[in-house]
Design a protein around this motif. Structure first.
Motif, PDB file in Angstrom:
ATOM      1  N   GLY A  86      96.866  83.021  75.747  1.00 17.32           N
ATOM      2  CA  GLY A  86      96.838  81.616  75.355  1.00 17.32           C
ATOM      3  C   GLY A  86      95.483  80.965  75.535  1.00 17.32           C
ATOM      4  N   LEU A  87      94.417  81.765  75.437  1.00 16.35           N
ATOM      5  CA  LEU A  87      93.064  81.220  75.598  1.00 16.35           C
ATOM      6  C   LEU A  87      92.638  80.436  74.368  1.00 16.35           C
ATOM      7  CD1 LEU A  87      91.306  84.350  77.153  1.00 16.35           C
ATOM      8  CD2 LEU A  87      92.241  82.364  78.353  1.00 16.35           C
ATOM      9  N   LYS A  88      91.677  79.544  74.553  1.00 14.87           N
ATOM     10  CA  LYS A  88      91.136  78.774  73.437  1.00 14.87           C
ATOM     11  C   LYS A  88      90.198  79.669  72.641  1.00 14.87           C
ATOM     12  CE  LYS A  88      90.308  75.305  70.761  1.00 14.87           C
ATOM     13  NZ  LYS A  88      91.293  74.928  69.756  1.00 14.87           N
ATOM     14  N   ILE A  89      90.515  79.903  71.376  1.00 16.22           N
ATOM     15  CA  ILE A  89      89.716  80.769  70.509  1.00 16.22           C
ATOM     16  C   ILE A  89      89.019  79.912  69.455  1.00 16.22           C
ATOM     17  CG2 ILE A  89      89.766  82.734  68.924  1.00 16.22           C
ATOM     18  CD1 ILE A  89      92.463  83.512  70.290  1.00 16.22           C
ATOM     19  N   TYR A  90      87.707  80.034  69.396  1.00 10.53           N
ATOM     20  CA  TYR A  90      86.903  79.258  68.450  1.00 10.53           C
ATOM     21  C   TYR A  90      86.253  80.191  67.429  1.00 10.53           C
ATOM     22  CZ  TYR A  90      86.836  75.471  71.975  1.00 10.53           C
ATOM     23  OH  TYR A  90      87.170  74.492  72.886  1.00 10.53           O
ATOM     24  N   SER A  91      86.140  79.724  66.197  1.00  8.26           N
ATOM     25  CA  SER A  91      85.220  80.374  65.267  1.00  8.26           C
ATOM     26  C   SER A  91      83.820  79.858  65.612  1.00  8.26           C
ATOM     27  CB  SER A  91      85.561  80.017  63.821  1.00  8.26           C
ATOM     28  OG  SER A  91      85.342  78.624  63.587  1.00  8.26           O
ATOM     29  N   TYR A  92      82.811  80.546  65.087  1.00 12.09           N
ATOM     30  CA  TYR A  92      81.411  80.145  65.325  1.00 12.09           C
ATOM     31  C   TYR A  92      81.163  78.679  64.959  1.00 12.09           C
ATOM     32  CZ  TYR A  92      76.302  80.321  64.595  1.00 12.09           C
ATOM     33  OH  TYR A  92      74.963  80.070  64.616  1.00 12.09           O
ATOM     34  N   PRO A  93      81.507  78.236  63.735  1.00 12.81           N
ATOM     35  CA  PRO A  93      81.252  76.833  63.383  1.00 12.81           C
ATOM     36  C   PRO A  93      82.103  75.853  64.182  1.00 12.81           C
ATOM     37  CG  PRO A  93      82.467  77.919  61.632  1.00 12.81           C
ATOM     38  CD  PRO A  93      82.021  78.997  62.584  1.00 12.81           C
ATOM     39  N   GLU A  94      83.302  76.260  64.526  1.00 14.23           N
ATOM     40  CA  GLU A  94      84.187  75.394  65.302  1.00 14.23           C
ATOM     41  C   GLU A  94      83.575  75.105  66.677  1.00 14.23           C
ATOM     42  OE1 GLU A  94      89.050  75.290  65.901  1.00 14.23           O
ATOM     43  OE2 GLU A  94      88.001  77.205  65.806  1.00 14.23           O
ATOM     44  N   PHE A  95      82.988  76.146  67.278  1.00 19.76           N
ATOM     45  CA  PHE A  95      82.378  75.965  68.590  1.00 19.76           C
ATOM     46  C   PHE A  95      81.116  75.105  68.497  1.00 19.76           C
ATOM     47  CE2 PHE A  95      80.055  77.112  72.426  1.00 19.76           C
ATOM     48  CZ  PHE A  95      81.053  76.994  73.377  1.00 19.76           C
ATOM     49  N   LEU A  96      80.346  75.287  67.421  1.00 23.22           N
ATOM     50  CA  LEU A  96      79.149  74.448  67.227  1.00 23.22           C
ATOM     51  C   LEU A  96      79.540  72.977  67.117  1.00 23.22           C
ATOM     52  CD1 LEU A  96      76.947  76.528  64.760  1.00 23.22           C
ATOM     53  CD2 LEU A  96      76.438  75.984  67.137  1.00 23.22           C
ATOM     54  N   TYR A  97      80.647  72.705  66.440  1.00 24.34           N
ATOM     55  CA  TYR A  97      81.110  71.311  66.345  1.00 24.34           C
ATOM     56  C   TYR A  97      81.462  70.786  67.739  1.00 24.34           C
ATOM     57  CZ  TYR A  97      83.884  67.173  65.625  1.00 24.34           C
ATOM     58  OH  TYR A  97      84.368  65.894  65.709  1.00 24.34           O
ATOM     59  N   GLU A  98      82.156  71.585  68.533  1.00 22.40           N
ATOM     60  CA  GLU A  98      82.519  71.157  69.890  1.00 22.40           C
ATOM     61  C   GLU A  98      81.281  70.813  70.702  1.00 22.40           C
ATOM     62  OE1 GLU A  98      85.474  70.639  71.567  1.00 22.40           O
ATOM     63  OE2 GLU A  98      86.280  70.703  69.523  1.00 22.40           O
ATOM     64  N   GLN A  99      80.207  71.559  70.480  1.00 24.95           N
ATOM     65  CA  GLN A  99      78.969  71.333  71.217  1.00 24.95           C
ATOM     66  C   GLN A  99      78.190  70.115  70.710  1.00 24.95           C
ATOM     67  OE1 GLN A  99      77.311  73.477  73.824  1.00 24.95           O
ATOM     68  NE2 GLN A  99      79.487  73.876  74.097  1.00 24.95           N
ATOM     69  N   SER A 100      78.530  69.638  69.519  1.00 32.63           N
ATOM     70  CA  SER A 100      77.722  68.569  68.906  1.00 32.63           C
ATOM     71  C   SER A 100      78.526  67.327  68.537  1.00 32.63           C
ATOM     72  CB  SER A 100      77.037  69.113  67.649  1.00 32.63           C
ATOM     73  OG  SER A 100      77.998  69.524  66.682  1.00 32.63           O
ATOM     74  N   LYS A 101      79.796  67.251  68.929  1.00 36.11           N
ATOM     75  CA  LYS A 101      80.633  66.144  68.446  1.00 36.11           C
ATOM     76  C   LYS A 101      80.214  64.781  68.998  1.00 36.11           C
ATOM     77  CE  LYS A 101      84.432  67.244  71.659  1.00 36.11           C
ATOM     78  NZ  LYS A 101      85.840  67.703  71.714  1.00 36.11           N
ATOM     79  N   SER A 102      79.422  64.758  70.069  1.00 41.23           N
ATOM     80  CA  SER A 102      78.934  63.480  70.594  1.00 41.23           C
ATOM     81  C   SER A 102      77.552  63.135  70.053  1.00 41.23           C
ATOM     82  CB  SER A 102      78.886  63.520  72.127  1.00 41.23           C
ATOM     83  OG  SER A 102      77.953  64.502  72.564  1.00 41.23           O
ATOM     84  N   LYS A 103      77.016  64.000  69.164  1.00 39.75           N
ATOM     85  CA  LYS A 103      75.674  63.802  68.607  1.00 39.75           C
ATOM     86  C   LYS A 103      75.753  63.362  67.143  1.00 39.75           C
ATOM     87  CE  LYS A 103      74.058  67.644  71.504  1.00 39.75           C
ATOM     88  NZ  LYS A 103      73.136  66.963  72.414  1.00 39.75           N
ATOM     89  N   THR A 104      74.626  62.960  66.594  1.00 40.21           N
ATOM     90  CA  THR A 104      74.538  62.713  65.147  1.00 40.21           C
ATOM     91  C   THR A 104      74.301  64.063  64.484  1.00 40.21           C
ATOM     92  OG1 THR A 104      73.622  60.490  65.449  1.00 40.21           O
ATOM     93  CG2 THR A 104      73.242  61.557  63.318  1.00 40.21           C
TER      94      THR A 104
END
Length: 445
Positions: A86-104
């Protein structure tokens, strides 16, 4: 934060792994095969797996994120274990969004030119000391990595690819970024193994435009008919900024932009690159870079890796390598080469080895792409067709599709290399177009 990469050796994946380690994350990874330069770069940072292959024991309950690479299959044993836990699985772009969602978020999309435009933007920002997070698909001069992530930077500049995100997520990568500022450089059918019709392909760009945040900005190429249709049909609210090829002239073999600030000499050439430059300028202006500052910086831009990249030959001959393989890219690159070297005898070599370029139904898209050069050469491997289980292609089919009966067609590496040895490399100007390497042909000799 503890992360594990399934298929860490990919071009994009290994750069993200390095970026996360630089950010202070605990990073592990697996792959069934890792090639250069990924192998050396991972080894240098202590991220290279000790053994090749998949190992479910690496997937543990304490992982905060599992990042799934595009070439990992749906039945991957590590993926199965991650699902089981039940781990959180991200695709490459999905993880990049998580890392940048507070940025422009600034996302550069398009069938062609997106790597060059992203590279231009980063070059200009770097020149003026403006720090941003980024992801780009080519190695850049002055940059150690192709992905940078931080806690402090306000902007994230992303090259937006329309290809699929992962084996679990069939959405186009750029649909996950939700840009505040976006650019579309052009639309020309590609990836036909995924997008079976041109309309299927265009639909990805319609969806991309729909993901722009309310009140955002879209910079777009108004010389591209398909792009204009997509922009005009959009219903969400954002500001539209069109751009087109700027005025220029050739002076002593160098391209000079004609501007209100005077002539601006450039280190790049080709109308398509000038169009890319204009798009990059409008994006930079959105990031606080004045026009004069942009021109000051762009004069020293020599190009992204493998994008009309000059190869230093031991004999001093003229040779450029370009990543071009899709029809629109090939046509633009050949056009730029012809304009830059009008007096020289021109040789254009094209390697076909992607799924699309080897598909008989798609070959017709290459019509007239190699026109105007004295020697046109197409290489593809008959063995590769067998391995991919694709329909056979004959040299006659290539000549018909390209509308050029004089094309030299090689289907075996040995024959291509033998022909290469017969050529006087100091005689003319050579353009080598491929996302491969022409069967490990040494272009420096």
């Amino acid at each position: 934060m503890k992360t594990h990469f399934i298929a860490i050796g990919g071009s994009a994946m290994h750069n993200l792994a390095i970026a996360l380690k630089d950010k202070g994350y605990q990073v592990t990874g697996s792959d069934d095969a890792i090639f250069e330069p990924s192998k050396s770069r991972l080894e240098k940072r202590g991220l290279l797996p000790q053994q090749m292959g998949w190992d479910p024991s690496k997937i543990t309950q304490d992982l905060d994120a599992v990042i799934l690479g595009m070439h990992a299959h749906a039945d991957n044993p590590e993926l199965a274990k991650a699902k089981e836990l039940g781990l959180k699985i991200y695709s490459y772009p999905e993880f990049l969004y998580e890392q940048s969602k507070s940025k422009t978020r600034v996302v550069i999309g398009g069938s062609h030119g997106k790597t060059t435009i992203t590279s231009m933007i980063l070059h200009v920002l770097h020149f003026h000391g403006k720090e941003v997070d980024f992801m780009v698909g080519a190695q850049l001069e002055g940059f150690d990595v192709m992905v940078k992530l931080s806690e402090d930077n306000d902007f994230m500049v992303l090259e937006g690819d329309e290809y699929l995100s992962s084996t679990l997520d069939p959405r186009s990568k750029f649909l996950l970024y939700q840009p505040n500022i976006a650019l579309i450089s052009g639309i020309a059918w590609d990836h036909i193994n995924v997008f079976k019709t041109f309309d299927d392909y265009i639909e990805q760009f319609r969806k991309f435009v729909a993901t722009i945040t309310p009140g955002g900005v879209l910079v777009y190429n108004e010389e591209d008919e398909e792009v204009v249709k997509v922009v005009n049909a959009s219903e969400n609210y954002f500001r539209k900024i069109p751009y087109r090829t700027p005025e220029y002239e050739m002076i002593d073999g160098k391209v000079n932009l004609i501007t209100d600030l005077g002539n601006i000499p450039l280190s790049i050439f080709g109308k398509h690159n000038l169009l890319n430059l204009e798009g990059a300028k409008h994006i930079c202006q959105q990031l606080g870079i004045m026009e004069e500052e942009f021109y000051e910086a762009i004069m020293s831009f020599t190009g992204a890796s493998k994008r009309l990249e000059k190869i230093n030959r031991v004999d001093g001959g003229i040779l450029y390598k370009d990543f071009a393989h899709a029809p629109s890219k090939v046509k633009a690159t050949v056009g730029a080469f012809k304009e830059q070297f009008p007096q020289q005898k021109k040789y254009a070599f094209l390697e076909l080895h992607t799924y699309s370029s080897l598909n008989p139904e798609f070959l017709g898209q290459y019509k007239d792409c190699l026109e105007g050069v004295e020697e046109a050469v197409v290489f593809y491997s008959e063995e590769a067709l067998k391995i991919k289980r694709m329909e056979a292609i004959s040299p006659e089919m290539i000549k018909t599709a390209f509308n050029n009966s004089k094309i030299r067609v090689f289907t075996h590496v040995e024959d291509l290399h033998q022909y290469w040895k017969t050529l006087d490399k100091k005689e003319g100007a050579f353009l080598m177009m491929s996302s491969g390497n022409f069967g490990s042909l040494d272009l420096t000799k």
